[in-house]
Design an enzyme around this catalytic site. Structure first.
Site, PDB file in Angstrom:
ATOM      1  CD  GLU A 173      -3.161  -1.028   2.041  1.00 54.90           C
ATOM      2  OE1 GLU A 173      -3.109  -0.229   2.998  1.00 54.90           O
ATOM      3  OE2 GLU A 173      -4.138  -1.803   1.853  1.00 54.90           O
ATOM      4  CD  GLU A 292      -3.857  -5.828   2.904  1.00 55.30           C
ATOM      5  OE1 GLU A 292      -4.719  -5.189   3.544  1.00 55.30           O
ATOM      6  OE2 GLU A 292      -2.644  -5.560   2.946  1.00 55.30           O
TER       7      GLU A 292
HETATM    8  O1  AHR Z   1      -5.131  -5.961   6.803  1.00 50.63           O
HETATM    9  C1  AHR Z   1      -5.015  -4.866   7.649  1.00 50.63           C
HETATM   10  C2  AHR Z   1      -4.314  -3.684   6.988  1.00 50.63           C
HETATM   11  O2  AHR Z   1      -5.119  -3.190   5.950  1.00 50.63           O
HETATM   12  C3  AHR Z   1      -3.007  -3.983   6.323  1.00 50.63           C
HETATM   13  O3  AHR Z   1      -1.928  -3.920   7.181  1.00 50.63           O
HETATM   14  C4  AHR Z   1      -2.901  -2.890   5.301  1.00 50.63           C
HETATM   15  O4  AHR Z   1      -2.168  -3.278   4.179  1.00 50.63           O
HETATM   16  C5  AHR Z   1      -4.324  -2.546   4.987  1.00 50.63           C
HETATM   17  O5  AHR Z   1      -4.554  -1.176   5.039  1.00 50.63           O
END
Ligand code: AHR
Length: 504
Positions: A173, A292
């Protein structure tokens, strides 16, 4: 009762399903590692301190890869802290989650855990506080046989054979201002490209995922992908997507329609990749790593309270969303969306796996149980293998606050290598059952093998340690099949897995 129809043809193939779409994620965050997968002293801990009850549930899910060690955590992480004798590993402040990291679990231990879980490591490198040199070093440590500084360090640390980690994330990210050492798209694209070159020079067999946007709602979404891909297209293999959904206002029809937004996000990223491919006159197709995804909002207020009370504590119980029945329905629709885009989505990671926004929960010193979202993931991972079909679905539609003409029946289908056809459907209708007519004409003689149903009358129903089976799969009402035509009843508000097997 509503009606809907689906036509399937064995020649109408979308893509071979990459099993890695059933991946997950463990971050050094909250109780994912400490108190989740690892709890030495727990009655069910093995000789390395890993909880056997957790391993059993993870193995059930059939997760082919687990992204590790972050997440936001990785952007401040020094991998060297997490290897070597445990007593010499430093404690570090983790600025991503304001906790203290003991480094008791590191690369070696996590690799061993994935072996026990029947999985593999998808390793994220730090492109926040660190850069290409460090990326090179960790690939050398993990994957080079011997005879160099870092490979020999691995051997000295007790692991003769290389880990052979195949899949690597180039940071996490990096478009997010919250990230430790956030970068502009150009800064990141150039760094990712140089890191990628070095990493692949050390090990040409690895595959690399560059950071796309951390959500389609980022103001830089679109520009970020274009700039990053223009810099590193030739040296990477996938671009990442991240997305979490919530339902803070309790608007179930809109919440269940969020997979419409997800589909749009995926199609837009495909278009962005293909535009850069065109501009570069490239032959290579860029595929997607949705590394994610989940529902995430239940624990937001609780986390604020935790931080008011305590900072820097180890393994604070952060992001411990307790998932309800409607969350399981959206998770089902998200998995259906991945299957519908299986020609380009090759990797996906449910974020996360244990305790932190997770299908599996534990109590320190206590039990371990499956949350509601465990089940659609389990079913898709178990039965959504083989080939994704292009299903032609006709469904009634509904309008809600955020979207118009949302299909009430969200459905797709797969055929596995022994010819079993599996139909996955969510009935989003709050009140009405739906009769789904299926045309299975080209599959020969089939019989209805099973109809698995996940339904609860209360969208807010949850599973807990005391009541772990409040929301659990049961046998669905099924239906009939006759000469390649089937009719299946899909109860209102339900996740359905309908399996047809070949008559021998
Ligand atoms: O999954 C939780 C968090 O969400 C992770 O660390 C990050 O990559 C995202 O913002």
């Amino acid at each position: 009762m509503q009606t809907a129809s689906m036509i399937l043809d064995r020649d109408y193939i979308l893509a071979r399903i990459d099993p890695r779409i059933y991946g997950s994620f463990i971050e050094h965050l909250g109780r994912a590692v400490y108190g989740g997968i690892y709890e030495p002293g727990h009655p069910l801990a093995d000789e390395q301190g890993f909880r056997k009850d957790v391993l059993e549930l993870v193995r059930k899910l059939g997760v082919p890869e687990v992204r590790y060690p972050g997440g936001n955590f990785v952007s401040g992480f020094n991998w060297e802290d997490s290897v070597g004798p445990k007593e010499k590993r430093p404690k570090r402040l983790d600025l991503a989650w304001m906790t203290t990291e003991s480094n008791a679990v590191g690369l070696h231990e996590f690799y061993d855990w994935t072996q026990k879980a029947g999985s593999s490591v998808m390793y994220a490198i730090n492109l926040g506080t660190r850069g290409p040199e460090n990326a090179r070093d960790v690939v050398e440590y993990a994957n080079h046989a011997s005879g160099s500084k870092f490979s020999d360090m691995r051997i000295a640390n007790g692991r003769k054979d290389p880990f052979g980690i195949k899949l690597w994330c180039l940071g996490n990210e990096m478009d997010g201002p919250w990230q430790i050492c956030h970068k502009t798209a150009l800064e990141y694209g150039r760094t990712a490209n140089e890191a990628a070159k070095l990493m692949k020079w050390v090990d040409p067999d690895i595959e690399l995922v560059a950071c796309g946007s951390s959500s389609s709602e980022m103001p830089t979404f679109g520009d970020w992908e274009t700039t990053v891909l223009e810099e590193c297209y030739d040296n990477i293999d996938y671009v990442s997507l991240h997305r979490y959904y919530g339902n803070p206002t309790g608007d179930t029809p809109t919440f269940l329609a969020r997979s419409v937004d997800l589909d749009d996000f995926i199609r837009t990223v495909i278009a962005l990749c293909d535009a850069v491919k065109g501009k570069k006159h490239a032959k290579k197709q860029m595929n997607l790593s949705f590394d994610e995804w989940n529902v995430w909002y239940h624990s937001n207020e609780q986390d604020k309270e935790i931080y008011k009370r305590e900072k820097w504590g180890p393994a604070l119980p952060l992001l411990e969303d307790v998932y309800n029945f409607e969350d399981a329905l959206l998770v089902g629709s998200i998995l259906i969306t991945f299957l519908r885009n299986a020609d380009r989505v090759k990797i996906a990671c449910l974020a996360q796996l244990v305790n932190v926004i997770a299908p599996i929960m534990t109590r320190n010193g206590g039990g371990c149980w499956a949350q509601t979202i465990f089940y659609p993931f389990l079913h898709a991972s178990q039965y959504g293998r083989g080939t994704a079909l292009r299903a032609l679905v006709k469904s009634p539609v509904y309008d809600c606050k955020a979207y118009e003409a949302v299909p009430t029946i969200d459905a797709t289908a797969t055929v596995d290598d022994d010819g079993t056809v599996t139909v996955f459907c969510v009935n989003r209708d709050l009140k009405e059952d739906c009769l789904l007519s299926l045309d299975l004409r080209s599959f020969g003689d089939l019989r209805l093998k099973e109809h698995i149903l996940l339904h609860h009358d209360d969208v807010h129903a949850v599973n807990t340690e005391e009541h772990p089976d409040t929301v659990r799969p049961t046998a669905g009402p099924g239906g009939k099949i006759d000469g390649g035509k089937a009719e299946i009843c899909l109860p209102a508000l339900s996740w359905n897995v309908v399996r047809f097997e070949r008559v021998k």
